[in-house]
Design an enzyme around this catalytic site. Structure first.
Site, PDB file in Angstrom:
ATOM      1  N   ASP A  16     -21.920 -33.643  -4.084  1.00  7.85           N
ATOM      2  CA  ASP A  16     -23.259 -33.649  -3.476  1.00  7.85           C
ATOM      3  C   ASP A  16     -23.309 -34.427  -2.168  1.00  7.85           C
ATOM      4  O   ASP A  16     -24.326 -35.033  -1.832  1.00  7.85           O
ATOM      5  CB  ASP A  16     -24.305 -34.205  -4.463  1.00  7.85           C
ATOM      6  CG  ASP A  16     -24.235 -33.466  -5.775  1.00  7.85           C
ATOM      7  OD1 ASP A  16     -24.194 -32.233  -5.726  1.00  7.85           O
ATOM      8  OD2 ASP A  16     -24.183 -34.115  -6.828  1.00  7.85           O
ATOM      9  N   LYS A  19     -21.667 -30.986   1.543  1.00 10.52           N
ATOM     10  CA  LYS A  19     -20.562 -30.186   2.085  1.00 10.52           C
ATOM     11  C   LYS A  19     -21.013 -28.810   2.538  1.00 10.52           C
ATOM     12  O   LYS A  19     -20.531 -28.285   3.537  1.00 10.52           O
ATOM     13  CB  LYS A  19     -19.454 -30.010   1.029  1.00 10.52           C
ATOM     14  CG  LYS A  19     -18.783 -31.289   0.624  1.00 10.52           C
ATOM     15  CD  LYS A  19     -17.768 -31.042  -0.483  1.00 10.52           C
ATOM     16  CE  LYS A  19     -18.387 -30.619  -1.799  1.00 10.52           C
ATOM     17  NZ  LYS A  19     -19.211 -31.628  -2.467  1.00 10.52           N
ATOM     18  N   GLY A  43     -22.840 -26.750  -6.978  1.00 15.64           N
ATOM     19  CA  GLY A  43     -24.056 -26.160  -6.441  1.00 15.64           C
ATOM     20  C   GLY A  43     -24.116 -26.521  -4.977  1.00 15.64           C
ATOM     21  O   GLY A  43     -24.306 -27.684  -4.635  1.00 15.64           O
ATOM     22  N   HIS A  44     -23.880 -25.586  -4.121  1.00 11.07           N
ATOM     23  CA  HIS A  44     -23.903 -25.868  -2.686  1.00 11.07           C
ATOM     24  C   HIS A  44     -25.220 -25.390  -2.096  1.00 11.07           C
ATOM     25  O   HIS A  44     -25.491 -24.198  -2.055  1.00 11.07           O
ATOM     26  CB  HIS A  44     -22.726 -25.189  -1.986  1.00 11.07           C
ATOM     27  CG  HIS A  44     -21.429 -25.880  -2.264  1.00 11.07           C
ATOM     28  ND1 HIS A  44     -20.218 -25.383  -1.889  1.00 11.07           N
ATOM     29  CD2 HIS A  44     -21.173 -27.044  -2.880  1.00 11.07           C
ATOM     30  CE1 HIS A  44     -19.264 -26.223  -2.261  1.00 11.07           C
ATOM     31  NE2 HIS A  44     -19.822 -27.229  -2.877  1.00 11.07           N
ATOM     32  N   GLN A 223     -17.427 -30.363  -5.722  1.00 12.90           N
ATOM     33  CA  GLN A 223     -17.432 -31.713  -6.317  1.00 12.90           C
ATOM     34  C   GLN A 223     -16.936 -32.734  -5.293  1.00 12.90           C
ATOM     35  O   GLN A 223     -17.162 -32.542  -4.115  1.00 12.90           O
ATOM     36  CB  GLN A 223     -16.602 -31.754  -7.612  1.00 12.90           C
ATOM     37  CG  GLN A 223     -17.258 -31.048  -8.789  1.00 12.90           C
ATOM     38  CD  GLN A 223     -16.928 -29.571  -8.858  1.00 12.90           C
ATOM     39  OE1 GLN A 223     -15.816 -29.179  -8.626  1.00 12.90           O
ATOM     40  NE2 GLN A 223     -17.902 -28.744  -9.163  1.00 12.90           N
ATOM     41  N   ARG A 304     -30.271 -37.421  -9.766  1.00 10.16           N
ATOM     42  CA  ARG A 304     -28.999 -38.051  -9.428  1.00 10.16           C
ATOM     43  C   ARG A 304     -29.159 -39.561  -9.443  1.00 10.16           C
ATOM     44  O   ARG A 304     -30.200 -40.074  -9.044  1.00 10.16           O
ATOM     45  CB  ARG A 304     -28.538 -37.612  -8.039  1.00 10.16           C
ATOM     46  CG  ARG A 304     -28.163 -36.148  -7.996  1.00 10.16           C
ATOM     47  CD  ARG A 304     -27.681 -35.729  -6.609  1.00 10.16           C
ATOM     48  NE  ARG A 304     -27.476 -34.293  -6.574  1.00 10.16           N
ATOM     49  CZ  ARG A 304     -27.753 -33.514  -5.537  1.00 10.16           C
ATOM     50  NH1 ARG A 304     -28.225 -34.032  -4.419  1.00 10.16           N
ATOM     51  NH2 ARG A 304     -27.544 -32.211  -5.603  1.00 10.16           N
ATOM     52  N   SER A 411     -24.587 -35.759  10.354  1.00 14.65           N
ATOM     53  CA  SER A 411     -25.719 -34.849  10.187  1.00 14.65           C
ATOM     54  C   SER A 411     -26.927 -35.636   9.725  1.00 14.65           C
ATOM     55  O   SER A 411     -26.820 -36.601   8.973  1.00 14.65           O
ATOM     56  CB  SER A 411     -25.384 -33.697   9.238  1.00 14.65           C
ATOM     57  OG  SER A 411     -25.791 -33.992   7.926  1.00 14.65           O
TER      58      SER A 411
HETATM   59  P1  IMP Z   1     -18.186 -30.683 -15.442  1.00 15.74           P
HETATM   60  O1  IMP Z   1     -17.499 -30.422 -14.158  1.00 15.74           O
HETATM   61  O2  IMP Z   1     -19.366 -29.776 -15.670  1.00 15.74           O
HETATM   62  O3  IMP Z   1     -17.250 -30.723 -16.614  1.00 15.74           O
HETATM   63  O4  IMP Z   1     -18.837 -32.152 -15.357  1.00 15.74           O
HETATM   64  C1  IMP Z   1     -18.041 -33.323 -15.326  1.00 15.74           C
HETATM   65  C2  IMP Z   1     -18.692 -34.391 -14.462  1.00 15.74           C
HETATM   66  O5  IMP Z   1     -18.686 -33.970 -13.101  1.00 15.74           O
HETATM   67  C3  IMP Z   1     -20.157 -34.658 -14.792  1.00 15.74           C
HETATM   68  O6  IMP Z   1     -20.425 -36.020 -14.553  1.00 15.74           O
HETATM   69  C4  IMP Z   1     -20.916 -33.797 -13.786  1.00 15.74           C
HETATM   70  O7  IMP Z   1     -22.208 -34.286 -13.532  1.00 15.74           O
HETATM   71  C5  IMP Z   1     -20.012 -33.931 -12.579  1.00 15.74           C
HETATM   72  N1  IMP Z   1     -20.090 -32.765 -11.677  1.00 15.74           N
HETATM   73  C6  IMP Z   1     -19.538 -31.552 -11.864  1.00 15.74           C
HETATM   74  N2  IMP Z   1     -19.798 -30.742 -10.835  1.00 15.74           N
HETATM   75  C7  IMP Z   1     -20.512 -31.456  -9.952  1.00 15.74           C
HETATM   76  C8  IMP Z   1     -21.051 -31.168  -8.657  1.00 15.74           C
HETATM   77  O8  IMP Z   1     -20.906 -30.080  -8.098  1.00 15.74           O
HETATM   78  N3  IMP Z   1     -21.726 -32.186  -8.055  1.00 15.74           N
HETATM   79  C9  IMP Z   1     -21.870 -33.393  -8.632  1.00 15.74           C
HETATM   80  N4  IMP Z   1     -21.381 -33.725  -9.837  1.00 15.74           N
HETATM   81  C10 IMP Z   1     -20.702 -32.758 -10.488  1.00 15.74           C
HETATM   82 MG    MG Z   2     -23.749 -30.174  -5.462  1.00 15.76          MG
END
Ligand code: IMP
Ligand code: MG
Length: 419
Positions: A16, A19, A43-44, A223, A304, A411
């Site tokens: 987050d 990116k 989630g972008h 991530q 968050r 940015s």
């Molecule tokens: P998972 O990837 O769904 O298995 O989640 C594992 C950990 O990574 C958790 O703490 C999620 O909140 C975090 N996480 C996974 N994908 C994202 C992302 O795109 N942004 C922020 N945190 C993420």
């Molecule tokens: Mg995100």
């Protein structure tokens, strides 16, 4: 002969970092944009012509009509999510078919993976997004996964999926869940396989072609570094390689083709899910950062966790990825703050650390020591860095000194120019 090159853009924090925004800014220059890890947990959020878009699987480069995009084998592919994404983009008038490619080796996320993800979370997980990520990669490493290219050989595919279902049934039995219905799973797969069957390819060879003809490729991370399966705050991590090294293994690429590594970090810090977070703010300041920065998960809508920038962690992430071009986002969120802090070291049992080896147990116990920067104003209005107030300038200088690199771009604001 002009040789092409590969650039990488990835997150330096817990995801987050914004990116999507940076990729969108950079992507005009590239002929091919590749996702190399993660899945629909990402989630972008990107804004195009004032309209908000959230992409989970396709690289955000798809929003540029003349760029090709690809998904490399390090990605966990949920074809149901992909179907929704393709349909959404086509409704928006963005051509998708014929512009996206999926590597033959990409593992498939099945509905039972998502179910298991939820079951493990109930037993005390890490706060996952429940998108089936860890169970899918688990099957990959256990060598029980179905991969996209398996559909090219019917008998092989059926054997592979039957084995994978049998394997997953053992786990579901442990949770006292009913056995999987094979017909339903095969039917689900039939329903969604159109999303990749005409898009199958070999990403490594696509890169070879692109590089040989002088093209420019962007590898788009999801991530962030601190969620890397090896180098993140294990076990509070995701299950893929989010760091620059992940590019090479996922995309089948040798290291010498990589030109730049853009490392994106926010002007403060956030995290979703469980795990250590030394600079976390549980007070009104934190609430303000969350509200002004709109810090709610793009995938799950969760609040968050928020806190101050952590410079030892940032320097660690810069090193792990070999970042050449640091990019700071969301500086505007700090506009109007009388005081901004950044952690510059930690105290543990009376000893001071500026560690480059932040293990989870260390981060859980250590107390951050801060430097304070006063008077952040005029950020939104500034057209150049010279126009920032002194507090902001001191903050940026401190960061640059600490990481030993100039910040390449900043940015501030959703669609503002980067400066
Ligand atoms: P998972 O990837 O769904 O298995 O989640 C594992 C950990 O990574 C958790 O703490 C999620 O909140 C975090 N996480 C996974 N994908 C994202 C992302 O795109 N942004 C922020 N945190 C993420
Ligand atoms: Mg995100």
């Amino acid at each position: 002969m002009k040789k092409g090159y590969v650039d990488v853009v990835l997150g330096l924090q817990w995801g987050d970092e914004g990116k999507g925004r940076i990729v969108h800014y950079l992507s005009r220059k590239y002929s091919l944009i590749v996702r190399f890890q993660g899945g629909a947990n990402a989630g972008h959020t990107v804004y195009v012509r004032g309209k908000k878009n959230v992409l989970h699987l396709l690289p955000t480069g798809i929003l540029h009509n003349n760029t090709k995009v690809a998904i490399a084998p390090g990605v966990a592919l949920d074809p149901e999510v992909l179907a929704r994404e393709i349909e959404f983009l086509e409704q928006e008038g963005i051509e998708v078919k014929g512009r996206y490619f999926i590597d033959l080796r990409t593992p498939i996320v099945f509905p039972f993976h998502k179910k298991e993800d939820g079951l493990f979370e109930q037993e005390g997980g890490v706060g996952s997004t429940k998108r089936g990520i860890a169970p899918c990669y688990r099957d990959v490493y256990a060598r029980f996964a179905v991969r996209a290219g398996d559909i090219l050989d019917k008998r092989h595919f059926e054997n592979a999926l039957n084995r994978q279902i049998d394997f997953n049934n053992m786990l579901l039995e442990h949770f006292n869940e009913p056995k999987l219905n094979k017909d339903e799973i095969f039917a689900w797969f039939e329903k969604y396989k159109w999303t990749f069957e005409d898009a199958l390819g070999d990403v490594s060879l696509m890169l070879k072609d692109e590089i040989e003809k002088g093209g420019a490729v962007l590898m788009e991370g999801a991530q962030g570094t601190l969620l890397d399966i090896f180098y993140g705050t294990y076990p509070y991590v995701t299950s893929s390689h989010t760091i620059a090294g992940g590019v090479l293994s996922s995309a089948g690429l040798g290291p010498f083709h990589v030109r730049r590594v853009y490392g994106v970090f926010k002007s403060y810090l956030t995290r979703v899910g469980k795990g250590p977070f030394p600079t976390e703010l549980d007070d009104d300041i934190g609430e303000t950062l969350r509200r002004v920065g709109n810090e709610y998960g793009a995938t799950t809508g969760r609040k968050r966790r928020v806190g101050w920038l952590d410079l030892p962690l940032l320097r660690y992430a810069i090193w792990i990825n070999g970042v050449t071009h640091p990019v700071m986002t969301k500086l505007d969120v700090l506009d109007g703050f009388k005081e901004v802090k950044a952690a510059i070291s930690y105290n543990l049992d009376g000893k001071i650390y500026e560690t480059l080896s932040p293990t989870t147990y260390f981060l859980e116990k250590a107390t951050p020591l801060y430097e304070t920067f006063g008077n952040f104003y005029g950020i939104k209005a500034a057209k150049t860095r010279d126009e920032f107030s002194d507090g902001v300038k001191r903050y940026l200088n401190k960061i640059e000194d600490y990481i030993g690199l100039k910040i390449y771009k900043i940015s501030k604001g959703k669609e503002d120019r980067l400066i």
